[in-house]
Design an enzyme around this catalytic site. Structure first.
Site, PDB file in Angstrom:
ATOM      1  N   LYS A   6       0.843  -1.204   0.000  1.00 31.03           N
ATOM      2  CA  LYS A   6       0.000   0.000   0.000  1.00 31.03           C
ATOM      3  C   LYS A   6       0.875   1.249   0.000  1.00 31.03           C
ATOM      4  O   LYS A   6       0.626   2.194  -0.737  1.00 31.03           O
ATOM      5  CB  LYS A   6      -0.903   0.016   1.250  1.00 31.03           C
ATOM      6  N   GLN A  50      -5.184  -0.920  10.396  1.00 28.70           N
ATOM      7  CA  GLN A  50      -4.807  -2.245   9.901  1.00 28.70           C
ATOM      8  C   GLN A  50      -5.373  -3.331  10.816  1.00 28.70           C
ATOM      9  O   GLN A  50      -5.090  -3.365  12.003  1.00 28.70           O
ATOM     10  CB  GLN A  50      -3.274  -2.345   9.795  1.00 28.70           C
ATOM     11  N   ASP A  73     -11.143   2.504   3.674  1.00 34.32           N
ATOM     12  CA  ASP A  73     -11.261   1.034   3.669  1.00 34.32           C
ATOM     13  C   ASP A  73     -12.727   0.615   3.572  1.00 34.32           C
ATOM     14  O   ASP A  73     -13.027  -0.550   3.280  1.00 34.32           O
ATOM     15  CB  ASP A  73     -10.671   0.455   4.968  1.00 34.32           C
TER      16      ASP A  73
END
Ligand code: NAP
Length: 248
Positions: A6, A50, A73
């Site tokens: 990423k 995360q 996300d």
């Protein structure tokens, strides 16, 4: 690995990134405080927490703290809720499911009226991908660990999405001729022939590709993984554009 990818992808397209690395025993309150600080930072357009989080932290509390307009996300419960509702649209769709649908669209594969079978019902892949396909008028069956006779369900599928986390779980002989197979799985298995002693395989038997039975099969590695990153970059730029528009 995913975090590294990423970061690299952001660098390539000119999106600045920074990490806030917290100790595994960080309190939920402190983690939420960090997220709220990022919400208020006008230089930040996207916040990624995360997952998975350490067991003592309530994931929903943390994801709910992310500003809706920075939830690139797409895991905020409100965005997920809207994704599951007819006639509503979330501000952001989760990246892996969005990438699966984008792969179908880019290859001109029709979705409406097709039988889609999604194996896996996690909040980050199975559930949202099933809902995105439903929104696109597929007839969707979701299989999970308690589903009886998955092979016979898969044999009826025009589109198969495998998101289980079990190496090569879906066998080549389950696939209907002409079906489209999207393999989301990323599993590391031992392989003495490799220098590292392991290799990465998907949730679908690798032999499927060579049989020519399916009309399309996504490769692992490759396929869905890079699409997930691409969708994250798209969500982030969409969020940035929305923030710019709001300021004008
Ligand atoms: P997860 O949270 O562990 O969910 C796995 C799902 O598979 C659950 O719904 C589970 O059912 C179901 N399942 C487990 N064993 C099964 C069985 N024997 N038969 C049928 N269903 C079974 O995993 P995830 O986060 O969704 O990830 C799935 C895979 O995708 C993993 O390999 C992960 O690494 C990969 N992944 C890839 C990307 C990418 O960018 N390519 C992104 C995210 C994840 P229950 O609900 O009944 O437990």
């Amino acid at each position: 690995m995913y975090v590294r990818f990423k970061r690299k992808a952001c660098e390539e397209v000119g999106i600045a990134t920074f990490d806030t690395v917290l100790p595994a025993d960080v309190s939920e309150a402190d983690l939420v405080k960090v997220v709220r600080g990022l919400n208020e930072n006008p230089a930040v357009n996207g916040i990624l927490v995360q997952l998975p989080l350490p067991k003592h932290i309530n994931e929903e509390n943390v994801l709910s703290a992310i500003g809706l307009d920075k939830d690139v996300d797409g895991f905020h419960p409100l965005n997920i809720g809207k994704l599951c509702m007819k006639g509503r649209s979330p501000l952001f769709e989760p990246c892996t499911p969005k990438g699966c649908v984008e792969l179908l669209d880019r290859h001109g594969i029709p979705i409406a009226g097709k039988n889609a079978v999604v194996i896996g019902r996690s909040n980050i892949v199975g559930l949202p991908v099933a809902n995105l396909l439903l929104k696109r008028d597929a007839t969707v069956t979701v299989c999970h660990s308690k589903t009886a006779d998955i092979p016979s369900i898969v044999r009826n599928a025009d589109i198969v999405v495998a998101a289980i986390g079990l190496p090569e779980f879906v066998k080549a002989d389950w696939i209907k001729p002409g079906a489209v197979v999207i393999d989301v799985g990323i599993n590391s298995i031992a392989d003495a022939t490799k220098k590292a002693g392991k290799r990465t395989v998907g949730d679908v038997e690798g032999a499927l590709m060579a049989t020519g039975v399916a009309s399309y099969v996504t490769p692992v590695p490759g396929g869905v993984g890079p699409m997930t990153i691409a969708m994250l970059l798209r969500n982030t730029t969409d969020g940035w554009k929305r923030a710019l528009d709001a300021r004008q």
